[in-house]
Design an enzyme around this catalytic site. Structure first.
Site, PDB file in Angstrom:
ATOM      1  N   ASP A  98     -18.513  17.739 -20.445  1.00 12.53           N
ATOM      2  CA  ASP A  98     -17.497  17.929 -19.415  1.00 12.53           C
ATOM      3  C   ASP A  98     -18.013  19.026 -18.483  1.00 12.53           C
ATOM      4  O   ASP A  98     -18.298  20.134 -18.928  1.00 12.53           O
ATOM      5  CB  ASP A  98     -16.178  18.351 -20.073  1.00 12.53           C
ATOM      6  CG  ASP A  98     -14.971  17.858 -19.311  1.00 12.53           C
ATOM      7  OD1 ASP A  98     -14.995  17.944 -18.070  1.00 12.53           O
ATOM      8  OD2 ASP A  98     -13.999  17.414 -19.949  1.00 12.53           O
ATOM      9  N   ASP A 199     -15.118  17.338 -13.932  1.00 14.20           N
ATOM     10  CA  ASP A 199     -13.748  17.802 -13.764  1.00 14.20           C
ATOM     11  C   ASP A 199     -13.390  17.961 -12.276  1.00 14.20           C
ATOM     12  O   ASP A 199     -14.143  18.585 -11.520  1.00 14.20           O
ATOM     13  CB  ASP A 199     -13.642  19.157 -14.474  1.00 14.20           C
ATOM     14  CG  ASP A 199     -12.226  19.612 -14.675  1.00 14.20           C
ATOM     15  OD1 ASP A 199     -11.486  18.923 -15.386  1.00 14.20           O
ATOM     16  OD2 ASP A 199     -11.852  20.661 -14.108  1.00 14.20           O
ATOM     17  N   GLU A 241     -13.798  12.882 -12.039  1.00 15.58           N
ATOM     18  CA  GLU A 241     -12.332  12.837 -12.069  1.00 15.58           C
ATOM     19  C   GLU A 241     -11.844  12.992 -10.634  1.00 15.58           C
ATOM     20  O   GLU A 241     -12.020  14.032 -10.018  1.00 15.58           O
ATOM     21  CB  GLU A 241     -11.786  13.971 -12.939  1.00 15.58           C
ATOM     22  CG  GLU A 241     -10.280  13.901 -13.109  1.00 15.58           C
ATOM     23  CD  GLU A 241      -9.641  15.215 -13.546  1.00 15.58           C
ATOM     24  OE1 GLU A 241      -8.521  15.180 -14.072  1.00 15.58           O
ATOM     25  OE2 GLU A 241     -10.253  16.286 -13.336  1.00 15.58           O
ATOM     26  N   HIS A 315      -6.768  13.647 -22.256  1.00 14.09           N
ATOM     27  CA  HIS A 315      -6.145  14.877 -22.765  1.00 14.09           C
ATOM     28  C   HIS A 315      -5.080  15.434 -21.819  1.00 14.09           C
ATOM     29  O   HIS A 315      -4.418  16.407 -22.155  1.00 14.09           O
ATOM     30  CB  HIS A 315      -7.236  15.925 -22.985  1.00 14.09           C
ATOM     31  CG  HIS A 315      -7.893  16.317 -21.700  1.00 14.09           C
ATOM     32  ND1 HIS A 315      -8.675  15.437 -20.969  1.00 14.09           N
ATOM     33  CD2 HIS A 315      -7.848  17.466 -20.982  1.00 14.09           C
ATOM     34  CE1 HIS A 315      -9.079  16.033 -19.871  1.00 14.09           C
ATOM     35  NE2 HIS A 315      -8.602  17.262 -19.844  1.00 14.09           N
ATOM     36  N   ASP A 316      -4.938  14.854 -20.642  1.00 17.34           N
ATOM     37  CA  ASP A 316      -3.918  15.307 -19.686  1.00 17.34           C
ATOM     38  C   ASP A 316      -2.719  14.361 -19.637  1.00 17.34           C
ATOM     39  O   ASP A 316      -1.749  14.645 -18.933  1.00 17.34           O
ATOM     40  CB  ASP A 316      -4.499  15.378 -18.267  1.00 17.34           C
ATOM     41  CG  ASP A 316      -5.600  16.411 -18.124  1.00 17.34           C
ATOM     42  OD1 ASP A 316      -5.549  17.447 -18.814  1.00 17.34           O
ATOM     43  OD2 ASP A 316      -6.518  16.189 -17.313  1.00 17.34           O
TER      44      ASP A 316
END
Ligand code: GLC
Ligand code: CA
Length: 539
Positions: A98, A199, A241, A315-316
């Site tokens: 990440d 990210d 993302e 995870h969000d």
């Protein structure tokens, strides 16, 4: 498009804090992941997207990095990381890091230096502005609530943070910042990682003075430079993302000719159950017809000039079976329906840890139970605005990020086999029913549906390369589409509802490839569909 390994791959996301604890401190760690590689191999995945493991004060659970070349103490050491990369390679599993480079932690040495004053050589690594009329420079807001500007008393200037004030934004205009990022990316590439998940990457081209945050004018220039200076020479997967992507924007990122990224995560389908122009907390029911429209649009719009990523969870986001399936009476049926529907699409699928066993949301009854900074900030902000506690908790239960972050449920021993100590976040009490061990013992489990989907994808190029066509004029709750490659044609039908429905077609089934209800033969003229029934057939 030239075939690349990631076109046919299935990726599994690990949130390390909640995956497997190996030393009883209640926090998942790298050794824990290594001990579960065998399980991931059984599932059949090709790569792990590892949420951040770097050194971090954990204001935003690792998305605030203080050293990009070292590992968070709780997670282990850089040697553990090397071991994870080499052990995973034995199973043919790649590790995708990440990459969080829109911002750092405020504890990163660059920021500690930058704060020392206007003359410091790191000052310009971040974004500083003078007050305007004794106040913030402009109206930019942080995604975690409040102004995006934080006042620094010492220098009398504000710095920009699009997330928490402990996550100052890097100044990508500064060539030195870009060089630092290329260096740290090359550090990991040389270690043999399989790529990067980037990210909030569409924010790096921001122009704060014009209040432009996503998709700024230099964004694609930076990404092309990144490609040239780092991963361009490696055979890796890169996925950005990009909350603000439309299909046209996604093509800019993922058209191979432009030499930027392999693909992006777009969120149009994910935003369908929030009120137009509002925040994710402002709930509205999902309309299946909207979901069909959005998915069909993305399936066709990229054509041969881009590539889709496929996901329901991360995870969000809340757990998909609780969100758009049914986590009670039709838990297994709806989880499998959602899996079949997604995995038969064109693109690279991502599975979020626990999705493959149908893990569910964890309902909370007070803010004390919440860890996530986003939910907590929103709670106090909305309380101050006059919302009722009940209303706010309802939003958190529906959309809060802790839903996805409760520990992985391995078996029915204490703490679901996640830890021998006290877990950092509550384990969902339904672990007695929903866990990996039970799934592995039951040939009809959700796990085996995922395993089969991965295998079927590997064996049938039609899933990776076939054209997609939505079938219109079905019952509203029926999501049906064709995939087609050469002379081969598949039909996928999913009843997105807890009621029975019906689907009718002149197509003749040659073979049932998969179904979430046992059936060896399917007659498509006036086919009755059970609750959440889904099947894949060759016609
Ligand atoms: C991304 C991450 C999220 C994080 C944010 C700031 O959206 O997925 O978890 O809080 O960026 O880094
Ligand atoms: Ca641990």
């Amino acid at each position: 498009m030239d075939p690349r390994w990631w076109h046919t791959a299935v990726i599994y996301q690990i949130y390390p804090r909640s995956f497997q604890d190996s030393n009883g401190d209640g926090i998942g760690d790298i050794k824990g992941i290594i001990s579960r590689l065998d399980y991931l191999h059984t599932l059949g995945i090709n790569a792990i997207w590892l949420s951040p493991v770097y050194k971090s004060p954990n204001v935003d659970n690792g998305y605030d990095i203080s050293d990009y070349r070292d590992i968070m103490d709780e997670f282990g050491s850089i040697e553990d990381m090397d071991e994870l990369i080499s052990e995973a390679a034995k199973y043919d599993i790649k590790i995708i890091m990440d990459l969080v480079v829109n911002h750092t932690s405020d504890q990163h040495p660059w920021f500690i230096e930058a704060k020392k004053g206007k003359d410091n050589k790191y000052r310009d690594y971040y974004i500083w502005r003078n007050p305007v009329d004794g106040n913030v420079p402009n109206n930019l807001r942080s995604s975690f609530g409040g102004s995006a500007w934080e006042f620094d008393k010492y220098s009398g200037q504000y710095y920009l943070h699009l997330f928490s004030k402990h996550q100052p934004d890097l100044n990508w205009e500064n060539e030195k910042v870009r060089q630092e990022v290329w260096d740290l990316m090359n550090f990991w590439l040389e270690k043999g990682v399989g790529g990067f998940r980037m990210d909030v990457i569409d924010l790096i081209g921001k122009v704060p003075d014009e209040e432009i945050t996503s998709n700024g004018p230099k964004l694609h220039e930076y990404l092309q430079e990144m490609n040239r200076k780092t991963f361009g020479k490696y055979d890796v997967l890169t996925v950005g993302e990009t909350w603000g992507a439309t299909p046209d924007i996604a093509k800019l990122f993922s058209n191979p000719e432009r030499k930027e990224l392999s693909m992006v995560f777009q969120f149009e389908h994910i935003c369908l159950d929030q009120q137009e122009g509002m925040e994710k907390w402002d709930l509205k029911p999902l309309q299946i017809k909207e979901l069909k429209r959005v998915i069909a649009k993305w399936q066709t719009a990229l054509g041969k000039k881009g590539w889709n990523s496929l996901f329901w969870n991360n995870h969000d986001l809340p757990r998909i079976v609780s969100r758009w399936g049914n986590d009670k009476q039709y838990h297994s049926e709806s989880a499998k329906m959602l899996a079949i529907l997604l995995h038969m699409l064109r693109g690279t699928p991502y599975i979020y840890q626990g999705e493959e066993i149908g893990m569910t949301n964890y309902p909370i009854s007070s803010i004390e139970e919440v860890d996530d900074i986003e939910s907590r900030n929103m709670y106090y902000e909305r309380l101050a605005k006059g919302y009722s506690k009940r209303e706010i908790l309802e939003s958190i239960n529906a959309k809060g990020r802790d839903n996805a972050r409760t520990p992985m449920q391995w078996d029915d021993t204490e703490n679901a086999g996640f830890t021998k100590g006290t877990p950092w976040l509550h384990v969902n009490p339904n672990y007695h029913q929903i866990n990996v061990k039970k799934n592995l013992e039951n040939p009809n489990s959700i796990f085996y549906t995922y395993q089969q989907l991965i295998r079927v994808r590997k064996e049938n190029p039609i899933i990776t390369w076939g054209d997609f066509q939505l079938i219109e004029n079905t019952e509203e709750e029926v999501f049906a589409y064709y995939r087609k490659l050469g002379n081969e044609k598949w039909l996928i039908v999913a009843n997105f509802s807890e009621s029975e429905s019906v689907f009718s077609s002149k197509d003749v089934v040659k073979k049932v490839i998969m179904s979430n209800y046992k059936q060896n033969n399917i007659n498509l003229s006036n086919k009755r569909l059970k609750p959440y029934e889904a099947f894949v057939v060759r016609i």
